[in-house]
Every structure is written in structure tokens, then in C-alpha cells.
Design a protein around this motif. Structure first.
Motif, PDB file in Angstrom:
ATOM      1  N   THR A 164       0.833  -1.201   0.000  1.00 61.82           N
ATOM      2  CA  THR A 164       0.000   0.000   0.000  1.00 61.82           C
ATOM      3  C   THR A 164       0.867   1.250   0.000  1.00 61.82           C
ATOM      4  N   TYR A 165       1.875   1.245   0.852  1.00 57.91           N
ATOM      5  CA  TYR A 165       2.718   2.430   1.021  1.00 57.91           C
ATOM      6  C   TYR A 165       3.660   2.624  -0.157  1.00 57.91           C
ATOM      7  N   CYS A 167       2.812   1.888  -3.215  1.00 57.81           N
ATOM      8  CA  CYS A 167       1.934   2.477  -4.236  1.00 57.81           C
ATOM      9  C   CYS A 167       1.679   3.956  -3.958  1.00 57.81           C
ATOM     10  N   LYS A 168       1.507   4.289  -2.680  1.00 56.64           N
ATOM     11  CA  LYS A 168       1.248   5.674  -2.307  1.00 56.64           C
ATOM     12  C   LYS A 168       2.468   6.560  -2.580  1.00 56.64           C
ATOM     13  N   CYS A 179      -1.277  -1.642  -7.817  1.00 53.96           N
ATOM     14  CA  CYS A 179      -1.643  -0.408  -7.117  1.00 53.96           C
ATOM     15  C   CYS A 179      -3.064   0.049  -7.461  1.00 53.96           C
ATOM     16  N   SER A 186      -5.726  -0.731   0.458  1.00 50.64           N
ATOM     17  CA  SER A 186      -6.168   0.565   0.983  1.00 50.64           C
ATOM     18  C   SER A 186      -5.662   0.785   2.393  1.00 50.64           C
TER      19      SER A 186
END
Length: 223
Positions: A164-165, A167-168, A179, A186
Motif C-alpha cells: 500500500t505504502y 503504491c502511495k 496499485c 487501501s
């Protein structure tokens, strides 16, 4: 590229679990792997004593395997070369078969000579002291392992959601398909369905031992 750093120790069962059941997912997705710069640091909660000697949280065998993995990372600097070996050793830790770690050489078709000379000749200890310096210089300081850091930011108890991180943090134009997946990637989770905090090996052995005792008492009470 998004930097992903894992600070761990070889015999922490939660480090092994993370490498075998979570981190390995990166290697199942070439598109995702292509945007990640993965760095492994096999030191964890070990402590330096006098004369550049050190002790490890789970005893001498952990010091041996930390050093062996440090030697492998040095001998085979490309991620695609050293990660399979580290994964193999940690899989055996996960399966509680870690005394069989040397079988990984045959399994992967690797020559053990370079690694053997590294950890028996003392160079492995030098590598470990370098990892110690890096780990002890972390800001904020690590509290436990596995300690997962994305672009310089520790994920704390959310380390299992490292994708997640990644992708962020990714700023490129070609977004990996992983992603775009709505579920499981999420960061926002409802409080009603909050995940339990994943287990870790705490830096402070006293705290770690106390928490394990509490977990054991709770488990017995529930039975």
C-alpha cells in the motif's frame, strides 16, 4: 523508484514470516518489483559488546545466520541473486528447520565456498558491524523487528501492508496494476474491521519476554 528497507534478524519468527509470506509477493509481480529498490539489513536487535563483538537476541545461531545472510548480500549484490538465498534460509527458519540452512546452496545451485570463507574468516563480522551502525543510526530509532521503512518512513505496526505504502509513494506515470486493486491495498480501514497488530520481536528483551508471557496466559485462559 520507491525505496523499501527491511531491518530484521534471522531467527525472529515474525521476520521470517514477513519475508516468506509477505515480502515474497514483490517477486510474484515483475511490474511492482520494477518500481522498488529493496534493501535488506540482517542485524535487528543484536547488541555490540566490547572489542567489536556482538550478541544476538535469539542466541549464537542467530548471529551465525545473520552473518551468513550478510555475506550472501555482499557476495551476490544483485537483488535477484541474494534474495532467493535469504528467502530459502528464512523459509527454513519459518519451518523450524534452520539447522538445515546449508541445504539452500544445493537447492539453489550455489557455490558455498565464498559464503563459507566470508563468515568463518571474519569478514562477515565486519559486514554485521556495518549493518549495526546503520540500524543504530535509524531516525526514528527502531523499536522492534521486522522494521519496514518506505522512502525513509517507518511503517510501524502496519508493516504487512507495505505494498500500500509503496503504491502511495510511487510518483511515476506507469502505475503497476497491483496499485489499482481496490481491496487489500487501501490504507484506510474501518475501525470495526481493524486488523490485529502483527506480532514483532521487540528491541527490549524484557518487554518482548513479558508480552510473550501475557500472550501465552491469554491463550491458556481462552482454552
Amino acid at each position: 523508484m520507491v525505496s523499501l528497507a527491511l531491518y530484521y534478524e534471522s531467527l525472529c519468527p515474525y521476520s521470517a514470516n514477513f519475508i516468506v509470506n509477505y515480502l515474497d509477493k514483490l517477486f510474484e509481480d515483475d511490474e511492482l518489483l520494477s518500481i522498488v529498490d529493496l534493501y535488506l539489513s540482517p542485524w535487528g536487535n543484536a547488541k555490540i559488546r566490547g572489542n567489536d563483538t556482538f550478541v544476538c537476541q535469539h542466541g549464537p545461531y542467530e548471529c551465525l545466520l545473520n552473518t551468513v545472510e550478510a555475506c550472501a548480500i555482499h557476495a551476490w549484490p544483485k537483488l535477484e541473486d541474494h534474495f532467493p538465498f535469504v528467502y530459502c534460509v528464512e523459509r527454513l527458519v519459518y519451518e523450524r528447520k534452520y539447522p538445515e540452512w546449508e541445504s539452500c546452496f544445493e537447492e539453489l545451485g550455489l557455490d558455498p565456498k565464498t559464503i563459507s570463507e566470508c563468515y568463518t574468516g571474519g569478514y562477515g563480522d565486519e559486514l554485521e558491524l556495518e549493518y549495526a551502525a546503520e540500524t543504530n543510526a535509524l531516525q526514528p530509532p527502531h523499536k522492534y523487528v521486522p522494521w519496514v521503512v518506505v522512502d525513509g518512513q517507518p511503517l510501524y505496526e502496519d508493516y504487512e501492508d507495505f505494498i500500500t505504502y509503496i503504491c502511495k509513494a510511487y510518483k511515476g506515470t506507469a502505475t503497476p496494476e497491483a496499485c489499482s486493486k481496490p481491496s487489500g491495498y487501501s490504507i484506510q480501514r474501518s475501525k470495526a474491521k481493524a486488523k490485529p497488530i502483527p506480532p514483532v520481536c521487540y528491541r527490549d528483551t524484557i518487554i518482548s519476554t513479558l508480552l510473550e508471557k501475557i500472550k501465552s496466559e491469554i491463550s491458556l485462559w481462552m482454552q
